[in-house]
Each structure stands twice: as C-alpha cells, then as structure tokens.
Design an enzyme around this catalytic site. Sequence first.
Site, PDB file in Angstrom:
ATOM      1  N   HIS A 136       0.829  -1.202   0.000  1.00 32.46           N
ATOM      2  CA  HIS A 136       0.000   0.000   0.000  1.00 32.46           C
ATOM      3  C   HIS A 136       0.865   1.254   0.000  1.00 32.46           C
ATOM      4  CE1 HIS A 136      -3.519  -2.397   0.993  1.00 32.46           C
ATOM      5  NE2 HIS A 136      -2.934  -2.849   2.081  1.00 32.46           N
ATOM      6  N   GLY A 158       1.677   4.701   1.258  1.00 38.49           N
ATOM      7  CA  GLY A 158       1.360   5.245   2.577  1.00 38.49           C
ATOM      8  C   GLY A 158       1.782   4.328   3.703  1.00 38.49           C
ATOM      9  N   CYS A 194       1.442   2.933   8.546  1.00 34.74           N
ATOM     10  CA  CYS A 194       0.939   4.083   9.302  1.00 34.74           C
ATOM     11  C   CYS A 194      -0.360   4.612   8.715  1.00 34.74           C
ATOM     12  CB  CYS A 194       1.985   5.203   9.321  1.00 34.74           C
ATOM     13  SG  CYS A 194       1.386   6.720  10.086  1.00 34.74           S
ATOM     14  N   GLY A 228       1.656  -0.050  25.882  1.00 30.13           N
ATOM     15  CA  GLY A 228       2.277   1.035  25.143  1.00 30.13           C
ATOM     16  C   GLY A 228       1.200   1.779  24.366  1.00 30.13           C
ATOM     17  N   GLU A 233       0.175  -5.403  31.822  1.00 30.45           N
ATOM     18  CA  GLU A 233       1.460  -4.793  31.508  1.00 30.45           C
ATOM     19  C   GLU A 233       2.554  -5.427  32.355  1.00 30.45           C
ATOM     20  OE1 GLU A 233       4.605  -3.175  30.348  1.00 30.45           O
ATOM     21  OE2 GLU A 233       2.795  -2.491  29.290  1.00 30.45           O
ATOM     22  N   HIS A 246      -5.708  33.919  25.494  1.00 25.40           N
ATOM     23  CA  HIS A 246      -6.740  33.556  26.473  1.00 25.40           C
ATOM     24  C   HIS A 246      -8.112  33.672  25.820  1.00 25.40           C
ATOM     25  CE1 HIS A 246      -8.873  33.368  30.318  1.00 25.40           C
ATOM     26  NE2 HIS A 246      -9.596  34.398  29.889  1.00 25.40           N
TER      27      HIS A 246
END
Length: 458
Positions: A36, A38, A41, A176, A197, A437
């Site tokens: 593909h 790209g 990702c 992760g 984990e 702001h």
Amino acid sequence: MPTYDLIVIGAGPGGYVAAIRGAQLGLKVAIVEREHLGGICLNWGCIPTKALLRSAEVFHLMQRAGEFGLKADAISYDLKAVVKRSRGVASQLSAGVKHLLKKNKVDVIMGEASIPAAGQVKVGKDTLTGKNIVIATGARARELPGLEADGDLVWTYRHALDPVRMPKKLLVIGSGAIGIEFASFFNTLGADTTVVEVMDRVLPVEDAEIAGFAKKQFLKQGMKVMEKSMVKKLDRGQGKVTAHIETGGKTIAEEFDTVISAVGIIGNTEGLGLEALGLEIDRTHIVTNEYCATKIPGIYAIGDIAGAPWLAHKASHEGVMVAEKIAGQKVHPVKPESIAGCTYCQPQVASVGMTEAKAKEAGLDIKVGRFPFMGNGKAIALGEAEGLVKTIFDAKTGELLGAHMVGAEVTELIQGYVIGRQLETTEEDLFHTVFPHPTLSEMMHESVLDAYGRAIHF
C-alpha cells in the site's frame, strides 16, 4: 532500465517523504512498494486508529450530553459503520500519496524488493540501478510464542482495525501506545476491558506521574489494569480464550472472548538480502549512524527499520534529511530526544524530552512545574477538567529538559514545547511569551511559571 539517483524501498511515511523530497531537489527517484502507498501508518496504523478513536470520542461526548445542557436519547453505535469510515479515511489519504508521487515525477514500482548488491534493487525480473538506496520497510507486530494472533480470538493491531465482532470481554496485552489506544477505543464502546502490563506501570515510557494520572482516569472509565503482570499462556476454546496471568507471585486464569496482543514490533528485514550485503542488524533493526547511513556507502535506512523511536514523524523527518544529504545539502541529524510521543487514548498523553526520573538519574539539578487542567478556564468550559501539564528545567541553565502532558488535546499542545526545545528556549523566553486567552495553551505557560514559584492561577 534507467539509472536512478535514489531508489527508496517502502512507501510509508518515511519512504514516500524521502522520495518526494529527493525529487524536489532534482534527483531522479524511484520508489518500490509491495502493498500500500502510505505504508502501515497510513493504511493500518496511525491514521485509521485515529479515525476509530474519534468515533469513540464523539460517542463518549454524546453520552455526556446532559452535562452541556443537551439531550440525546437512545445513544448507540454501528461498529461496521465506524470501521467503514476509518477505512475510507485511510483510502482517501493513500490516494493522496499516489497523487503526490505522480505530481513530483517519482517512478512508482509495485512489488517485492531485494538488494543483490550495492547500487542495485531487484523487483521481480527487473533490476533497478541506483546511486543511493534508502531502506524504509518499516516494522510489524511482534508475536510471542503461545500468544500468536489467529484473527479470530487473538488479534494484532491489524485485526483490531477491522474487527470481526465487538468484543464483550477484552484482554489487551501490553500498555504502550498501540495497546492503550485499542483498550481505550473498545472500553469506550462498552467492552469489559483488562490491560496487562509486564512493567511496573502502564504507558511505561512516559513520566511516572503522568502515567499514574492516566491510569486513574482509565480506572474511572471501568478499565481494569494489571501491572507487573505477564500473560504466560492462552488456551483457545470455542468462542473463548482462557488467559493464564502471572501476577503478584501467583498465576490466575480468566476467560475472555477477545485478546489483542500489543507487545512491540520487529523490523521488516526479511527477503531484502541484507545479511549477504553485510549490513549490521541489531534485534531486527538496521544499524545506522546519526545520518541514517549504514556501513555500506550509498545505502541508508530510515524509520522503524532503523530503530527507536518508532514514530511516523521521526521517519518522515529522517526521509527529508537523507534526501537532502544525498542531494549535497548541509543537514542536521535527527535528535530522538526532541521528538514528541503522542498517545491518543482517553485522556490523551503527550511528551517530549527527559522524564523527571531520567533527569535525576543524569545527576541534573532540576526545577519541576505542574499545572492542572482544573485551573484553566478553557478546560472547564470544554468539560475537560481532568489533566496535568508538567515541565522540567535545568536549574542551572534554564534549559527545558522535558515536558509531559495528560488531558484533552495535549497531542496538539505538545508541539509548542517541541519548538521550544528546537530553538533552545530557556525559562526566561517562556516567561515572557504571551499565550492567548482563553486557551488550553495557557496551562503550558503556567506550568513553566510554577517551576519557578511564579504560577498565577494555582
């Protein structure tokens, strides 16, 4: 076949960017891609996951409609439609990459590539000749023995992007960025989600304080988190998986209908002929110098195949650097410590530079500033008052050593600190910078001020 100035193997975010930049600089460029345009990702990673997570975010906000004085009844979702949108976004961008390569007159060759010798790339029956070769073949999901994916009961990220069902009881192995993003997505849509984990905290590469804050939010959302734990075995049955999890000195067994394995990546080095060439490979990644050059003149490696950090934006920047170096320009090495990491869970996490622990380990005298989202008017108005901005400075020089954030839109905010580090900004520069702001970015200013005992709103 023509002789090219540059042949790129792999059309992911590193490869296609290297090809385009090379073409912009007047090089004759070819790019070889087996699947593909790209890369992972764009097609099966960064982009489609963000599309999924956006749907989950909107769903989450719809459930909170009453907090904003709105009414939304019988809120639900269509998983197939959510996935269809995600795939559509990926397809649109893949087509965009094709257009960009054509626009820049890059020769696109689809097929499997190998490098029989320096200056040669073989694709099928054809052999291309190139003065320079950039290897950008990326990486894939690591699979541990006994925990291999089957696409039905046990998934990798790729299966999770196009799920065969909505999990009811989900186990995610690894916390992760990839693991925690999918845990967040499916948990938000209603899956009973457990994250295991092996390290002592979720998001183990992040600052401990930020990871701890994120964990509290995950628990509030109903996610279960098991740290310092390891999945030892998976027993697969009819429509169910029994996971044997070692935790707290004992092993427990628990049933799930779906498991996502997110335990790291391995580089795509196979089939390229790298060993015969004599390239140095360390734990499936090609060894390079700071300019992404291998030990063989004219051969470079960029992106995931060249090692950590495994981030698309790092790959793209390396692609630009290498193309410019080949074209004879003066370039600067990519500094991994100044590359931001972003995790798009709920809440988002983003960071750049040293953690507090790393700064202390380095023996530095530091100043640490913090500012909570609950002290920011824009965050309260958005209904996103749970979050924290943390900054770390060298007390002697005022150098911004690191910045770490958790909360709404921090993946967008972090770039301000990235620019600051690139420009070697000191605390004084940030003191005198006027932040608009009301914005979330004001918290970035306040965190800096807090490091020096000058915070106004906290």
